[in-house]
Design an enzyme around this catalytic site. Structure first.
Site, PDB file in Angstrom:
ATOM      1  N   LYS A   1      44.914  43.995  36.074  1.00  0.00           N
ATOM      2  CA  LYS A   1      45.055  43.080  37.212  1.00  0.00           C
ATOM      3  C   LYS A   1      46.508  42.650  37.394  1.00  0.00           C
ATOM      4  O   LYS A   1      47.019  42.629  38.514  1.00  0.00           O
ATOM      5  CB  LYS A   1      44.144  41.862  37.012  1.00  0.00           C
ATOM      6  CG  LYS A   1      44.104  40.909  38.204  1.00  0.00           C
ATOM      7  CD  LYS A   1      42.798  40.128  38.244  1.00  0.00           C
ATOM      8  CE  LYS A   1      42.738  39.018  37.212  1.00  0.00           C
ATOM      9  NZ  LYS A   1      43.397  37.777  37.671  1.00  0.00           N
TER      10      LYS A   1
ATOM     11  N   ASP B   1      44.297  34.929  28.323  1.00  0.00           N
ATOM     12  CA  ASP B   1      43.141  35.221  29.178  1.00  0.00           C
ATOM     13  C   ASP B   1      41.927  35.691  28.382  1.00  0.00           C
ATOM     14  O   ASP B   1      40.804  35.692  28.895  1.00  0.00           O
ATOM     15  CB  ASP B   1      43.500  36.271  30.232  1.00  0.00           C
ATOM     16  CG  ASP B   1      44.397  35.702  31.321  1.00  0.00           C
ATOM     17  OD1 ASP B   1      44.383  34.477  31.523  1.00  0.00           O
ATOM     18  OD2 ASP B   1      45.122  36.479  31.960  1.00  0.00           O
TER      19      ASP B   1
END
Length: 427
Positions: free
Chosen positions: A20, A312
């Protein structure tokens, strides 16, 4: 939605979706470069599609050809004033990085987001950008979105020490510094993911990195490139953990990005005693094949400079810790509070409702293991990583069902998540 429970083993090989962070940056750099940039294996999650649409709104021609995305870049000076607010959706990355791009433009633009993004503070980027001569108007003293940015084509260079470890803030300042009237110096608190620096060099830009100091010359021009996006280790993390904690499992993940600023989860797995192997390393793309299998795990401590390398992944690492013998301590992770949700509290609430023993703290969690998990109802609150964490946790539930509300949040980063889960569970 009702989640799959009581998995009998996950086996097989997967290629996880494109990274991403790199996908976002490939669109941004491709738009700001001169010429046609070709991007292979880009992630088609909602966040990345938001970035793509924002640059289209500013006049950039972007052709999506399936396996290939072609970006007809127009340079820093070729962007056009948007005719409507720029909608970042749920993407904090889009909003923060593009704020740095807008800082040096000769027009004004308003950036908006969904309900979740509209609660995330943007003062961490607005404060240094204002010092460079940008006029920014946000909501409340924390500059919550919507943000209106009045660009300044005569940006002043900046010398700025980041008060927090944030790749998004660093990247916003790099994009602004590229348009400034002279050299800027950005000093990191702790080393964070360096995709922006790597891609800047790939696109013909110049910067000097010396430890935590980054020097960026102003008024640079970038040239179009061909980009291959490796698989996202943040998405791979869910299968890595599933393979370790679901009995009778063995999972191989191909083409996973292993940039050294992102591989903290591999260090944690090894520290916990997990069976993990890395092979087929591609030094150019920085990718590899990673295999895990069911393992006896032991608690560990996660803190300090390791945190930015796995920020994350901490929700799924918390689940991993519930299945490790003894205590796992997570510290220095206060950044989790300003993600899509307050991930410290939401992770603890979700897993505790399923029978885990997690004590949230001001900057992390204290997790006692090993615990058996039971059925519960869990809400994602629009956070994709909470949704995927819960889906993996549900695989361990033998009694009861697990209901997940707002499961569609997972489409933010991994639209094929449940299809891939079925592939592994049905082998």
């Amino acid at each position: 939605m009702k989640l799959r429970t009581n998995a009998k083993g996950l086996r097989g090989s997967l290629r996880v979706p494109g990274d991403k962070s790199i996908s976002h940056r490939s669109i941004i750099f491709g738009s700001l470069a001169k010429g046609v940039t070709k991007v292979h294996d880009i992630l088609r999650g909602e966040d990345v599609l938001s970035t793509m649409q924002v640059f289209r709104e500013m006049g950039v021609q972007i052709e999506d050809k399936g396996d290939l995305v072609e970006i007809h870049g127009c340079g820093f000076d070729g962007l056009q004033e948007p005719q409507r607010p720029l909608d970042m959706g749920n993407s904090g990355t889009s909003m923060r990085l593009i704020a740095g791009v807008l800082a040096g433009q000769n027009f004004s633009a308003q950036m908006v987001g969904d309900d979740s993004l509209s609660k995330r503070p943007m003062d961490r980027i607005s404060l240094p950008l204002r010092r460079m001569g940008v006029e920014i108007a946000g909501q409340t003293e924390r500059d919550l979105p919507p943000l209106t940015i009045h660009g300044n084509p005569n940006l002043k260079p900046i010398q700025y020490q980041l008060p927090i470890a944030s790749a998004q803030v660093k990247s916003a300042l790099i994009f602004a510094a590229l348009q400034a009237q002279g050299e800027s110096l950005i000093i990191e608190k702790d080393l964070t993911r360096n995709h922006t620096e790597d891609m800047l060099l790939q696109f013909g830009g110049q910067l000097k990195v010396d430890g935590k100091e980054i020097r960026v010359a102003g008024k640079q021009e970038l040239q179009a490139q061909e980009v291959v996006v490796p698989g996202d280790i943040s998405s791979a993390a869910f299968w890595l953990v599933a393979g370790l904690i679901v009995p009778s499992s063995k999972i191989t993940l191909t083409n996973v990005g292993i940039n050294e600023t992102r591989t903290g989860i591999l260090d944690v797995i090894q520290a916990m005693g997990g069976k993990l192997s890395v092979s087929e390393v591609d030094e150019v793309v920085k990718s590899a094949t990673i295999t895990v299998e069911s393992s006896d795990l032991y608690g560990t401590e996660i803190s300090g400079e390791l945190i930015p390398r796995l920020i994350d992944e901490l929700p799924i690492i918390a689940l991993l810790a519930t299945q490790a013998e003894g205590q796992t301590l997570i510290q220095d992770a206060e950044e989790l509070k300003v993600k899509e949700t307050d991930r410290i509290q939401v992770v603890a609430d979700a897993l505790n409702s399923m029978g885990a023993d997690i004590q949230p703290t001001a900057d992390g969690m204290i997790i006692q293991g090993k615990t058996s998990l039971k059925g519960a109802s869990v809400h994602t609150y629009g956070d994709h990583r909470i949704g995927m964490m819960t889906a993996i946790a549900a695989l361990l539930v033998k009694d009861g069902s697990v209901e997940l509300s707002r499961a569609e949040a997972i489409n933010t980063s991994y639209p094929d998540f449940f299809a891939h889960l079925e592939d592994l569970a049905n082998v």
